[in-house]
Enzyme design. Structure first.
Site, short mmCIF file in Angstrom:
data_model
loop_
_atom_site.label_atom_id
_atom_site.label_comp_id
_atom_site.label_asym_id
_atom_site.label_seq_id
_atom_site.Cartn_x
_atom_site.Cartn_y
_atom_site.Cartn_z
N ASN A 9 60.82 -24.76 59.40
CA ASN A 9 61.68 -23.57 59.36
C ASN A 9 60.95 -22.52 58.52
O ASN A 9 60.89 -22.65 57.30
CB ASN A 9 63.03 -23.95 58.69
CG ASN A 9 63.88 -22.74 58.38
OD1 ASN A 9 63.64 -21.64 58.89
ND2 ASN A 9 64.89 -22.93 57.53
N TRP A 10 60.42 -21.53 59.20
CA TRP A 10 59.64 -20.50 58.48
C TRP A 10 60.54 -19.53 57.73
O TRP A 10 60.05 -18.71 56.97
CB TRP A 10 58.77 -19.73 59.47
CG TRP A 10 57.45 -20.39 59.73
CD1 TRP A 10 57.09 -21.69 59.44
CD2 TRP A 10 56.29 -19.78 60.31
NE1 TRP A 10 55.79 -21.91 59.81
CE2 TRP A 10 55.27 -20.76 60.35
CE3 TRP A 10 56.02 -18.51 60.82
CZ2 TRP A 10 54.00 -20.50 60.86
CZ3 TRP A 10 54.76 -18.25 61.34
CH2 TRP A 10 53.75 -19.24 61.35
N LYS A 11 61.84 -19.56 57.96
CA LYS A 11 62.75 -18.57 57.37
C LYS A 11 62.19 -17.16 57.67
O LYS A 11 61.61 -16.96 58.73
CB LYS A 11 62.92 -18.82 55.88
CG LYS A 11 63.25 -20.29 55.58
CD LYS A 11 63.69 -20.51 54.18
CE LYS A 11 63.90 -22.01 53.97
NZ LYS A 11 64.53 -22.32 52.72
N HIS A 95 72.55 -23.25 58.52
CA HIS A 95 71.67 -23.44 57.35
C HIS A 95 72.41 -22.95 56.10
O HIS A 95 73.17 -21.99 56.16
CB HIS A 95 70.37 -22.65 57.56
CG HIS A 95 69.32 -23.00 56.56
ND1 HIS A 95 69.34 -22.49 55.28
CD2 HIS A 95 68.25 -23.82 56.62
CE1 HIS A 95 68.31 -22.99 54.60
NE2 HIS A 95 67.63 -23.80 55.41
N GLU A 97 71.51 -21.24 53.72
CA GLU A 97 71.29 -19.82 53.39
C GLU A 97 72.21 -18.93 54.24
O GLU A 97 72.69 -17.90 53.78
CB GLU A 97 69.81 -19.46 53.58
CG GLU A 97 68.97 -20.09 52.48
CD GLU A 97 67.52 -20.37 52.84
OE1 GLU A 97 67.02 -19.86 53.85
OE2 GLU A 97 66.89 -21.15 52.09
N GLU A 167 70.69 -31.35 54.24
CA GLU A 167 69.88 -30.56 53.34
C GLU A 167 70.67 -30.27 52.06
O GLU A 167 71.43 -29.29 52.00
CB GLU A 167 69.51 -29.23 53.99
CG GLU A 167 68.72 -29.37 55.27
CD GLU A 167 67.84 -28.16 55.53
OE1 GLU A 167 66.64 -28.35 55.64
OE2 GLU A 167 68.36 -27.03 55.58
N GLY A 173 63.91 -25.44 48.53
CA GLY A 173 63.04 -24.43 47.91
C GLY A 173 62.94 -24.55 46.40
O GLY A 173 62.43 -23.65 45.74
N SER A 212 62.57 -29.63 50.10
CA SER A 212 61.29 -29.84 49.41
C SER A 212 60.52 -31.05 49.92
O SER A 212 59.91 -31.78 49.15
CB SER A 212 61.52 -29.92 47.89
OG SER A 212 62.10 -28.72 47.41
N GLY A 233 60.93 -26.37 55.03
CA GLY A 233 60.81 -24.93 54.79
C GLY A 233 59.43 -24.60 54.27
O GLY A 233 58.47 -24.47 55.03
N GLY A 234 59.30 -24.48 52.95
CA GLY A 234 58.05 -24.02 52.32
C GLY A 234 56.80 -24.70 52.83
O GLY A 234 55.80 -24.04 53.13
C1 PEP Z 1 65.04 -25.48 54.43
O1 PEP Z 1 65.34 -24.39 54.06
O2 PEP Z 1 65.44 -25.87 55.54
C2 PEP Z 1 64.21 -26.31 53.56
C3 PEP Z 1 64.34 -27.60 53.65
O3 PEP Z 1 63.36 -25.67 52.67
P1 PEP Z 1 62.28 -26.34 51.68
O4 PEP Z 1 61.53 -27.37 52.46
O5 PEP Z 1 61.41 -25.21 51.24
O6 PEP Z 1 63.05 -26.95 50.56
#
Ligand code: PEP
Length: 253
Positions: A9-11, A95, A97, A167, A173, A212, A233-234
């Protein structure tokens, strides 16, 4: 044995140049026989380019959100049918966010999931608790409220197109990952909740972990019996990190 899924997920990150380089690096290593499905969820505007770049490969792709409506006066929104036109096979919905920053409710997320599956998309439903909710002992109650809103809105056939991503908000993040035991406990509870609806659904459904995930912790997480891969994500932004997680998944299949 369920297929493992490694989804990025590049956001709201990346560029067209980043996408080109990422797809080229990642495609070079994806193996159709690995028992692992790789998926990318870039920002909407990159989907046409991704559909071209990934056309002949095994990488799947989708969007990070969509409208619950089919068409109409909804400025700024994108429909499921539009996503299908650009080769999306799936879409992330609910999500944390979107829930926290844009006020999406469980009822609205449930309507989005129904619109997605009715259009033939696999819906990746995100559920998860905040740190405050976890510390108050409300993890299951929060996750079940988010899950039940969707289960109650879909018939058994529609549920075949549901993937779940657990999640924990406190792990997104932040660099803090749920331990494999903490994650497994919630994944097991989610699968048990699905089993109350249908044993076949519970057995088949992919439940991803997100929060993470990195190359160094992916194997320990993905080797848990109810964790079927990750939403990342990251660490999905760099092809090498994404591939590190993919390799960890492949080693388990
Ligand atoms: C996400 O936002 O879906 C996520 C899991 O982010 P991260 O891996 O950066 O914690």
């Amino acid at each position: 044995m369920r297929t493992l899924i490694v989804a990025g997920n590049w956001k709201m990150n990346g560029s067209l140049a980043d996408l080109r380089a990422w797809v080229s690096d990642v495609q070079a290593e994806l193996d159709p026989d690995a028992g692992v499905q790789a998926v990318l969820f870039p920002p909407f505007v990159y989907l046409p380019a991704l559909a071209e770049l990934a056309r002949d490969g095994v990488l799947a792709w989708g969007a990070q959100n969509m409208s619950e409506h089919a068409a109409g006066a909804y400025t700024g929104e994108v429909s499921a049918a539009m996503l299908k036109e650009f080769g999306c096979s799936q879409v992330v919905l609910g999500h944390s966010e979107r829930r926290a920053l844009y006020g999406e409710t469980s009822a609205q997320v449930a309507d989005k999931v129904r619109a997605a599956v009715d259009a033939g998309l696999q819906a990746v439903l995100c559920v998860g608790e905040t740190l405050e909710q976890r510390e108050a002992g409300r993890t299951e109650a929060v996750v079940f409220e988010q899950l039940d809103a969707v289960l109650g809105n879909l018939d058994d056939r529609q549920l075949e197109r549901l993937t779940i991503a657990y999640e924990p908000v406190w792990a997104i993040g932040t660099g803090k990952t749920a331990t494999p035991d903490q994650a497994q406990a919630v994944h097991q509870a989610i699968r048990a909740r699905l089993a109350e609806r249908s044993a076949a659904l519970a057995d088949r459904a992919a439940i991803l972990y997100g929060g993470s995930v990195k190359p160094g912790n992916a194997e320990a997480l993905f080797s848990q019996p109810d964790i079927d891969g990750g939403l990342i994500g990251g660490a999905s932004l760099k092809a090498e990190d994404f591939l590190g997680i993919y390799r960890a998944a492949r080693a388990l299949r």
